[in-house]
Scaffold this active site. Structure first.
Site, PDB file in Angstrom:
ATOM      1  N   LYS A  36       3.569   1.299  -4.031  1.00 16.02           N
ATOM      2  CA  LYS A  36       3.025   0.504  -5.133  1.00 16.02           C
ATOM      3  C   LYS A  36       3.849   0.616  -6.417  1.00 16.02           C
ATOM      4  CE  LYS A  36      -1.728   0.382  -3.468  1.00 16.02           C
ATOM      5  NZ  LYS A  36      -3.164   0.593  -3.770  1.00 16.02           N
ATOM      6  N   ASN A  89       0.534  -4.160  -6.117  1.00 14.09           N
ATOM      7  CA  ASN A  89       0.031  -4.138  -4.739  1.00 14.09           C
ATOM      8  C   ASN A  89       0.079  -5.527  -4.096  1.00 14.09           C
ATOM      9  OD1 ASN A  89      -2.324  -5.171  -6.177  1.00 14.09           O
ATOM     10  ND2 ASN A  89      -3.431  -4.807  -4.269  1.00 14.09           N
ATOM     11  N   THR A 104       0.835  -1.198   0.000  1.00 16.74           N
ATOM     12  CA  THR A 104       0.000   0.000   0.000  1.00 16.74           C
ATOM     13  C   THR A 104       0.870   1.248   0.000  1.00 16.74           C
ATOM     14  OG1 THR A 104      -1.937   1.034   1.029  1.00 16.74           O
ATOM     15  CG2 THR A 104      -0.273   0.116   2.519  1.00 16.74           C
TER      16      THR A 104
END
Length: 503
Positions: free
Chosen positions: A147, A168, A143
């Site tokens: 990313k 992710n 997160t």
């Protein structure tokens, strides 16, 4: 030959196959339990060989190889299902990697998806190299703000990760190499195809602003283009289209917030100060999920704009992540998990007249729901070092209301609480958005003649009837539910009524 009719026939066959496959896997579960009870190995290579030979002989010779390949996969999935049932859990060490993770619901979501280890890993940028090389993990969700950064650590990328330039999810392979994927695509697609957004499924004719230029922004742009959107503008801090000249795009019809502005604990922030300039705005999609209603969403709702948060995206991408982590298809219902997480994380805020029983009911409800109870007036007293009557007498109501709003800002940004507010909380308009950002609001309505006024300065000064005339309409409009409470109904009955309503 009618192509559409042929496709309809194929669709019907596919639907039948899915039902049969699901039934087959359900029986595999029963087989697993029998094997576990009788200490029989899961893998029976001779049976699989004989079964493959039998089935491949029941189809035209030129398609027998197809059957062999198909059943090789089906047998593998069956073994995976049985091994999972017998083991009772997936042996794996998974988690979430980010810089600040106090806002995260991911561990709770993954607890619904499988019985595997799932931890939070807060790492600063200068800690990434060592952690990726030496961290004790098998797979991670990624997160903010990593990313894009994480890509350089990946040895392999999925097509979706390559196309979006955002990762992710990473998974460590047996040889130590790292595979990178993008499950946010599935998550956002699930959100955009939700019931709430069906009326806007056709994005190709809409002007869309995506706020932010990070990995989530790249994913949003990719998904929207796949849905036919053509007029997409990315708003960034320093790009050609930025927050200083955003009024150039005041004809935008959709705004997607792909920035962390407004995310816990910065709940009072918004990436756009004045939504009023967007006269054609139809929908706001905020990819933030904590709080449930961001300041941006609250602004939109006041303008009559449909506003949706990112919880559905988070849960959907977690479901696909769990499939990749464990190597098996997870059949948990995404919508059921969304509802469960929403119920478990939202606050319950009690409003009503002074003396209506908010504290008494709140304490009992918190005990029943196994939650923490907070009395806003008690927090104000602790913060100020004065009792409520003393605050009114020495500093006045205006000073008290300011203290009340500040206390609410800190209390209501948290989650999973039961909160009792002061009777006059509705007198300050700003409090409306504060208490509703992550809550179900319950109005406890009690007969005026039954209200206790001792120790309540305004009830004594102005009279209960005058306060009721001013406040009752506000309690009605601020709340989602009204619960009648009176002397003929026990506290236990009231608590059970609220509990059954919300849980």
């Amino acid at each position: 030959m009618d192509l559409n009719k042929l496709r309809e026939e194929i669709d019907k066959i596919d639907n039948d196959l899915v039902k049969l496959f699901e039934r087959r896997m359900d029986i595999c579960v029963e087989v697993a339990r029998y094997k576990q009870k009788n200490n029989i190995p899961v893998f029976d290579p001779e049976r699989e060989r004989l079964k493959t030979e039998d089935l491949s002989g029941k189809i035209a010779e030129n398609r027998s190889d197809y059957i062999r390949e198909l059943y090789s996969l089906i047998f593998k999935l069956s073994r995976d299902e049985q091994n999972y049932i017998i083991a009772g859990k997936s042996s794996g060490r998974f988690g979430l990697l980010g810089e600040k993770l106090t806002h995260s619901y991911s561990p709770a979501i993954h607890a619904e998806l499988g019985d595997y280890e799932y931890k939070l890993y807060e790492k600063k940028p200068d800690e990434l190299d060592y952690f990726i090389s030496n961290g004790n993990f098998d797979g991670l969700n990624i997160t903010v703000p990593y990313k894009k950064t994480i890509i350089k650590y990946c040895d392999y990328l999925s097509d979706s990760a390559k196309l979006t330039g955002a990762v992710n999810l990473i998974k460590r392979k047996p040889d130590g190499s790292i595979y990178g994927d993008n499950t946010d695509i599935f998550g956002l697609d699930y959100l955009l195809n939700s019931v709430k957004l069906k009326e806007l499924k056709n994005f190709e004719n809409l002007k869309i602003l995506i706020l932010g230029s990070g990995g989530s922004s790249q994913t949003a742009k990719f998904v929207l283009k796949n849905m036919g959107a053509e007029n997409i503008i990315t708003i960034s801090r320093n790009g050609e289209n930025n927050y200083n000249n955003i009024d150039m795009h005041k004809n935008a019809e959709v705004i997607i917030n792909a920035t962390p502005a407004g995310m816990y604990p910065g709940n009072d922030l918004s990436p756009v100060e004045d939504l009023g300039i967007f006269k054609n705005l139809k929908i706001i999609i905020d990819l933030i999920y904590n709080p449930a209603k961001t300041k941006l969403m609250a602004q939109g709702e006041k303008l009559g704009v449909l506003s949706v948060n990112g919880l559905a995206m988070l849960v959907a991408q977690a479901k696909l992540s769990a499939d990749i982590f464990t190597g098996r298809i997870n059949r948990n219902n995404i919508d059921d998990i969304i509802l469960k997480i929403k119920k478990s994380t939202q606050n319950i805020v009690l409003i009503g007249m002074p003396g209506s029983g908010k504290t008494t009911v709140g304490e009992a409800l918190a005990e029943k729901a196994n939650r923490k109870f907070i009395d806003c007036d008690k927090i104000i007293e602790e913060n100020s070092g004065k009792s409520i009557p003393a605050l009114f007498a020495e500093d006045g109501e205006e000073a008290f209301r300011k203290l009340e709003t500040e206390a609410l800002k800190n209390i209501c940004k948290q989650n999973s609480l039961v909160i009792a507010t002061g009777g006059g909380v509705v007198k300050t308009e700003e409090n409306y958005d504060i208490i509703r950002q992550n809550a179900e609001v319950i109005f406890l309505d009690r007969e005026i003649s039954e209200l206790e006024i001792s120790g309540r300065p305004l009830s004594q000064r102005d009279g209960v009837e005058a306060l009721a005339k001013e406040r009752l309409p506000l309690y009605e409009s601020w709340s989602g539910h009204k619960i009648i409470i009176n002397n003929s109904v026990s506290i236990e009955q009231t608590v059970n009524e609220i509990y059954d309503l919300l849980f």
